[in-house]
Design a protein around this motif. Structure first.
Motif, PDB file in Angstrom:
ATOM      1  N   LEU A  50      -5.005   0.304  -7.171  1.00  0.00           N
ATOM      2  CA  LEU A  50      -5.214   0.506  -5.741  1.00  0.00           C
ATOM      3  C   LEU A  50      -5.195   1.999  -5.482  1.00  0.00           C
ATOM      4  O   LEU A  50      -4.460   2.748  -6.142  1.00  0.00           O
ATOM      5  N   ALA A  51      -6.012   2.456  -4.551  1.00  0.00           N
ATOM      6  CA  ALA A  51      -5.957   3.842  -4.117  1.00  0.00           C
ATOM      7  C   ALA A  51      -6.077   3.887  -2.606  1.00  0.00           C
ATOM      8  O   ALA A  51      -6.673   2.987  -1.981  1.00  0.00           O
ATOM      9  N   LEU A  52      -5.501   4.912  -2.016  1.00  0.00           N
ATOM     10  CA  LEU A  52      -5.524   5.117  -0.573  1.00  0.00           C
ATOM     11  C   LEU A  52      -6.274   6.397  -0.272  1.00  0.00           C
ATOM     12  O   LEU A  52      -6.041   7.425  -0.918  1.00  0.00           O
ATOM     13  N   ALA A  53      -7.181   6.336   0.700  1.00  0.00           N
ATOM     14  CA  ALA A  53      -7.954   7.503   1.121  1.00  0.00           C
ATOM     15  C   ALA A  53      -7.564   7.844   2.548  1.00  0.00           C
ATOM     16  O   ALA A  53      -7.851   7.082   3.478  1.00  0.00           O
ATOM     17  N   ALA A  54      -6.893   8.964   2.729  1.00  0.00           N
ATOM     18  CA  ALA A  54      -6.404   9.352   4.048  1.00  0.00           C
ATOM     19  C   ALA A  54      -7.569   9.632   4.992  1.00  0.00           C
ATOM     20  O   ALA A  54      -8.560  10.262   4.616  1.00  0.00           O
ATOM     21  N   SER A  55      -7.449   9.151   6.232  1.00  0.00           N
ATOM     22  CA  SER A  55      -8.483   9.352   7.240  1.00  0.00           C
ATOM     23  C   SER A  55      -7.879  10.031   8.466  1.00  0.00           C
ATOM     24  O   SER A  55      -6.893   9.559   9.026  1.00  0.00           O
ATOM     25  N   ARG A  56      -8.471  11.121   8.883  1.00  0.00           N
ATOM     26  CA  ARG A  56      -8.057  11.796  10.112  1.00  0.00           C
ATOM     27  C   ARG A  56      -8.722  11.178  11.329  1.00  0.00           C
ATOM     28  O   ARG A  56      -8.391  11.529  12.460  1.00  0.00           O
ATOM     29  N   ASN A  57      -9.683  10.315  11.105  1.00  0.00           N
ATOM     30  CA  ASN A  57     -10.479   9.749  12.194  1.00  0.00           C
ATOM     31  C   ASN A  57     -10.224   8.261  12.417  1.00  0.00           C
ATOM     32  O   ASN A  57     -11.039   7.570  13.028  1.00  0.00           O
ATOM     33  N   GLY A  58      -9.108   7.754  11.912  1.00  0.00           N
ATOM     34  CA  GLY A  58      -8.708   6.388  12.223  1.00  0.00           C
ATOM     35  C   GLY A  58      -9.368   5.306  11.405  1.00  0.00           C
ATOM     36  O   GLY A  58      -9.284   4.123  11.768  1.00  0.00           O
ATOM     37  N   ARG A  59     -10.003   5.668  10.303  1.00  0.00           N
ATOM     38  CA  ARG A  59     -10.659   4.636   9.505  1.00  0.00           C
ATOM     39  C   ARG A  59      -9.630   3.790   8.778  1.00  0.00           C
ATOM     40  O   ARG A  59      -8.626   4.286   8.267  1.00  0.00           O
ATOM     41  N   ARG A  60      -9.888   2.493   8.720  1.00  0.00           N
ATOM     42  CA  ARG A  60      -9.043   1.537   8.021  1.00  0.00           C
ATOM     43  C   ARG A  60      -9.930   0.591   7.229  1.00  0.00           C
ATOM     44  O   ARG A  60     -11.123   0.505   7.464  1.00  0.00           O
ATOM     45  N   LEU A  91     -12.101  -7.321 -12.314  1.00  0.00           N
ATOM     46  CA  LEU A  91     -11.862  -6.511 -11.135  1.00  0.00           C
ATOM     47  C   LEU A  91     -10.776  -5.500 -11.458  1.00  0.00           C
ATOM     48  O   LEU A  91      -9.690  -5.868 -11.909  1.00  0.00           O
ATOM     49  N   GLY A  92     -11.055  -4.218 -11.241  1.00  0.00           N
ATOM     50  CA  GLY A  92     -10.127  -3.186 -11.674  1.00  0.00           C
ATOM     51  C   GLY A  92      -9.309  -2.560 -10.560  1.00  0.00           C
ATOM     52  O   GLY A  92      -8.097  -2.410 -10.683  1.00  0.00           O
ATOM     53  N   HIS A  93      -9.969  -2.169  -9.450  1.00  0.00           N
ATOM     54  CA  HIS A  93      -9.220  -1.542  -8.368  1.00  0.00           C
ATOM     55  C   HIS A  93      -9.981  -1.627  -7.061  1.00  0.00           C
ATOM     56  O   HIS A  93     -11.163  -1.958  -7.021  1.00  0.00           O
ATOM     57  N   ALA A  94      -9.252  -1.345  -5.994  1.00  0.00           N
ATOM     58  CA  ALA A  94      -9.832  -1.242  -4.661  1.00  0.00           C
ATOM     59  C   ALA A  94      -9.285   0.017  -4.009  1.00  0.00           C
ATOM     60  O   ALA A  94      -8.166   0.456  -4.310  1.00  0.00           O
ATOM     61  N   VAL A  95     -10.075   0.626  -3.130  1.00  0.00           N
ATOM     62  CA  VAL A  95      -9.655   1.814  -2.396  1.00  0.00           C
ATOM     63  C   VAL A  95      -9.705   1.496  -0.909  1.00  0.00           C
ATOM     64  O   VAL A  95     -10.701   0.952  -0.409  1.00  0.00           O
ATOM     65  N   LEU A  96      -8.637   1.831  -0.196  1.00  0.00           N
ATOM     66  CA  LEU A  96      -8.522   1.559   1.225  1.00  0.00           C
ATOM     67  C   LEU A  96      -8.483   2.858   2.017  1.00  0.00           C
ATOM     68  O   LEU A  96      -7.759   3.797   1.660  1.00  0.00           O
ATOM     69  N   TRP A  97      -9.253   2.906   3.109  1.00  0.00           N
ATOM     70  CA  TRP A  97      -9.074   3.971   4.087  1.00  0.00           C
ATOM     71  C   TRP A  97      -7.753   3.737   4.818  1.00  0.00           C
ATOM     72  O   TRP A  97      -7.359   2.587   5.067  1.00  0.00           O
ATOM     73  N   THR A  98      -7.089   4.806   5.214  1.00  0.00           N
ATOM     74  CA  THR A  98      -5.880   4.663   6.022  1.00  0.00           C
ATOM     75  C   THR A  98      -5.639   5.913   6.865  1.00  0.00           C
ATOM     76  O   THR A  98      -5.749   7.037   6.366  1.00  0.00           O
ATOM     77  N   PRO A  99      -5.303   5.737   8.144  1.00  0.00           N
ATOM     78  CA  PRO A  99      -4.915   6.882   8.969  1.00  0.00           C
ATOM     79  C   PRO A  99      -3.433   7.214   8.837  1.00  0.00           C
ATOM     80  O   PRO A  99      -2.952   8.164   9.456  1.00  0.00           O
ATOM     81  N   GLN A 100      -2.695   6.428   8.060  1.00  0.00           N
ATOM     82  CA  GLN A 100      -1.252   6.648   7.893  1.00  0.00           C
ATOM     83  C   GLN A 100      -0.876   6.446   6.422  1.00  0.00           C
ATOM     84  O   GLN A 100      -0.253   5.453   6.043  1.00  0.00           O
ATOM     85  N   ALA A 101      -1.259   7.417   5.622  1.00  0.00           N
ATOM     86  CA  ALA A 101      -1.107   7.294   4.180  1.00  0.00           C
ATOM     87  C   ALA A 101       0.355   7.178   3.756  1.00  0.00           C
ATOM     88  O   ALA A 101       0.681   6.422   2.836  1.00  0.00           O
ATOM     89  N   THR A 102       1.239   7.907   4.410  1.00  0.00           N
ATOM     90  CA  THR A 102       2.649   7.862   4.033  1.00  0.00           C
ATOM     91  C   THR A 102       3.221   6.463   4.230  1.00  0.00           C
ATOM     92  O   THR A 102       3.923   5.929   3.362  1.00  0.00           O
ATOM     93  N   GLN A 103       2.911   5.853   5.361  1.00  0.00           N
ATOM     94  CA  GLN A 103       3.398   4.492   5.627  1.00  0.00           C
ATOM     95  C   GLN A 103       2.773   3.486   4.672  1.00  0.00           C
ATOM     96  O   GLN A 103       3.449   2.542   4.243  1.00  0.00           O
ATOM     97  N   GLN A 104       1.504   3.670   4.351  1.00  0.00           N
ATOM     98  CA  GLN A 104       0.862   2.762   3.408  1.00  0.00           C
ATOM     99  C   GLN A 104       1.471   2.888   2.008  1.00  0.00           C
ATOM    100  O   GLN A 104       1.709   1.892   1.328  1.00  0.00           O
TER     101      GLN A 104
END
Length: 292
Positions: A179-189, A135-148
């Protein structure tokens, strides 16, 4: 500073356990483990611990991330750091109930995702052979990238790259990102996708052919990403989770980098320009249209 050392497992919620098990055993070619309390566990071939957990649920999604910590002292230090920063500690360090978990604590990230911090009974150890599957990585949606980003910095993650669409790539070892974070303007988590390192470009192409012959369609790829430089191919499991095989991931041997790289709008996700547009599952749509 004590920090996490690896993405050790991803736990997925699945509504149809038999269909999910058939996919990960036959199509994704993982080895079944013992599981517990209705769960089913799997490990990548060549790995020394289970790195995928399937949890029965009414609907699909992320159950938790499992991050490895090298020592009991380090685990306690990370939990204290999260609490001191005002974060949520869901459970204190205690003996683990799953195979391979010596000690486990749980915290919630800024979006409320459950993150289990695991001192393993048998460390993963170095991976000198790049063809070893894991297992290498996971990507998470987030509406608050700075806090994440700030939360995962408490666990020891550092930013390697950022992109114009709001993605940030975080590393906790020599891999460009775990790990990677994908910023969401539409509230996706929650989970955007999970990914398995299988070695190099030849391994990716062989698995691409094998999985296609098993009847699973590739939803994006084959191509090569800019951030991380990895060759990729994406598929979907029966529950709708997006899973990736990749190889040739860039490594960062130094603990520090002089400057975080930025990828502008000229970058479309594939530096070869042969994979086409990213799939619909990666579009930042409203939660009502969300896939896991």
């Amino acid at each position: 500073m004590p920090k996490v050392s690896e993405l050790r497992r991803v736990a997925l919620r699945v509504p149809d356990m038999e269909a999910a098990c058939a996919f990960y055993e036959t199509v994704w070619a993982m080895d079944p483990g013992p599981g517990a309390s209705g769960e089913r566990s799997y490990r990548s071939r060549g790995e020394n611990h289970d790195d995928l957990l399937l949890v029965p649920a009414d609907g699909p999604g992320l159950d938790h991330l499992g991050l490895g910590v090298e020592s009991e002292a380090g685990l306690h230090a990370i939990v204290r750091r999260v609490r001191s920063a005002g974060g949520t500690v869901l459970s204190e360090p205690a003996p683990g109930s799953r195979a391979g978990d010596l000690l486990v604590a749980a915290v919630a990230d800024a979006d409320g995702n459950r993150v289990e911090l695991i001192v393993p009974s048998q460390p993963s150890g170095p991976r000198p052979i790049r063809s070893k599957r894991h297992l290498g990585h996971a990507v998470l949606w987030t509406p608050q990238a700075t806090q994440q980003e700030a939360f995962y910095a408490l666990l020891g993650f550092q930013v390697s790259d950022r992109t114009h669409i709001g993605m940030s790539f975080l590393r906790c070892n020599t891999d460009h990102h775990s790990l990677a974070l994908a910023a969401s303007r539409n509230g996706r988590r929650g989970l955007q996708h999970l990914a398995f390192d299988i070695g190099n470009i030849d391994d990716v192409m062989r698995e691409y052919a094998r999985i296609r012959s098993a009847g699973a369609d590739c939803i994006w790829g084959v191509g090569r990403h800019g951030p991380g430089n990895n060759v990729f191919a994406y598929f979907r499991d029966p529950a709708g989770h997006v899973v990736e095989y990749y190889g040739d991931m860039e490594t960062v041997e130094s603990a520090e980098v002089a400057q975080v790289r930025y990828w502008g709008p000229e970058h479309k996700g594939d530096i070869w320009n042969i994979a086409g547009a990213p799939p619909v599952q990666f579009r930042d749509e409203s939660p009502s249209k969300e896939t896991p």
